[in-house]
Design an enzyme around this catalytic site. Structure first.
Site, PDB file in Angstrom:
ATOM      1  N   LYS A  52       0.731  -0.685   0.358  1.00  0.00           N
ATOM      2  CA  LYS A  52       0.095  -0.029  -0.168  1.00  0.00           C
ATOM      3  C   LYS A  52       0.612   1.188  -0.123  1.00  0.00           C
ATOM      4  CE  LYS A  52      -3.735  -2.552   2.171  1.00  0.00           C
ATOM      5  NZ  LYS A  52      -4.536  -2.519   3.538  1.00  0.00           N
ATOM      6  N   GLN A  96      -5.043  -2.270   9.994  1.00  0.00           N
ATOM      7  CA  GLN A  96      -4.457  -2.949   9.016  1.00  0.00           C
ATOM      8  C   GLN A  96      -5.240  -4.589  10.129  1.00  0.00           C
ATOM      9  OE1 GLN A  96      -3.856  -3.826   5.850  1.00  0.00           O
ATOM     10  NE2 GLN A  96      -4.192  -5.603   6.211  1.00  0.00           N
ATOM     11  N   ASP A 119     -11.346   2.398   3.740  1.00  0.00           N
ATOM     12  CA  ASP A 119     -11.717   0.688   4.177  1.00  0.00           C
ATOM     13  C   ASP A 119     -13.463   0.292   3.477  1.00  0.00           C
ATOM     14  OD1 ASP A 119      -9.498  -1.272   3.520  1.00  0.00           O
ATOM     15  OD2 ASP A 119      -9.125  -1.244   5.757  1.00  0.00           O
TER      16      ASP A 119
END
Length: 291
Positions: A52, A96, A119
């Site tokens: 990322k 995460q 997200d």
């Protein structure tokens, strides 16, 4: 059989995003800034977050990585989230997953500002998605929708089976594909580990999205000729013939299913790269909202 090349498609999307960022820079507008929090040293998570960060550099985003030790408390993590929520320069951020077992993932995801939840996991954004209101779509389903659209795979009126009912992939996929949208209007069956007569159900599907979390679960005898198959799974399986001692397998038995498929995603190189590309797209959207 046409291979749905997520790697190439994701690069195309990144190029489009890079052009948009360059234009923003020329216009004197804010450059998107994505942050990521990782707790502990899970190998897969570290690799993913690293990808990322590299992707941010590729498209011209600013990025921040907050790397916290395994013994970080839930309260300390919530404090970090509160700081990012208030930071006006951060357009979007992710926490995460998975998190260490002593931390409540639901509590953490609820703490993220929905306006920075790139997200697409926050209940506010999930609710907006269900009501077909503008919002951040969950990155993996968003990537799958983009693949279907860019390869001109017809979904309207088609019989779609989604294998798996997770909140991250299965459930949102079933919702998006049934909606009144360009890549939608499908008749969707959401199947899972308790579904009876599963082979009978999958054998009638025009499109199958496999996200059940069991390697090589979907086999050639479970699908009909001409099916389009999206494989979301990725698992390391022991393989003594490989130098690293393992091979990557999806939820689809690729060799048997590809013989009947009109379209199919590979593993790796299918859905995975698309997830990161759509995370970037959500971050650009978050930044653009401030214009």
């Amino acid at each position: 059989m046409i291979l749905l090349d997520g790697k190439k498609t994701s690069e195309d999307i990144k190029s489009e995003i890079a052009e948009a960022v360059a234009q923003r820079k020329t216009d004197g507008k804010k450059i998107p800034h994505l942050a990521a929090i990782i707790v502990g040293n899970d190998g897969a998570s570290m690799t993913y977050v690293s990808s990322k960060v590299k992707a941010c550099a590729r498209v011209g985003f600013n990025s921040t990585l907050i790397d916290l030790p395994e013994d970080t408390t839930e309260e300390q993590l919530l404090d970090e989230i509160a700081i990012l929520n208030k930071d006006q320069d951060i357009d979007g951020f992710i926490v995460q997953l998975p998190l260490p077992k002593h931390i409540d993932e639901d509590k953490i995801l609820l703490a993220v500002d929905p306006n920075k939840d790139v997200d697409g996991f926050h209940p506010v954004n999930v609710g907006k998605m269900c009501l077909e209101l503008p919002t951040f779509l969950p990155a993996t389903p968003f990537g799958i929708m983009e693949l279907l659209e860019r390869y001109n795979i017809e979904t309207s009126g088609k019989n779609v089976v989604v294998l798996g009912r997770s909140n991250i992939v299965g459930r949102p996929m079933s919702i998006l594909l049934s909606q009144k949208r360009k890549c939608g209007n499908a008749t969707v069956t959401l199947a899972h580990s308790r579904t009876k007569n599963l082979k009978e159900i999958t054998s009638q599907a025009d499109i199958i999205v496999a996200a059940i979390g069991i390697p090589e679960f979907l086999t050639g005898d479970m699908v009909k000729d001409g099916v389009s198959v999206i494989d979301v799974g990725i698992t390391r399986l022991p393989d003594a013939s490989k130098k690293n001692g393992f091979r990557l397998a999806g939820d689809v038995h690729f060799e048997s299913v590809k013989e009947k498929s009109s379209f199919i995603t590979p593993v790796p190189g299918g859905v995975g790269p698309m997830t990161i590309a759509m995370l970037l797209k959500n971050t650009l959207l978050a930044c653009s909202r401030k214009d």
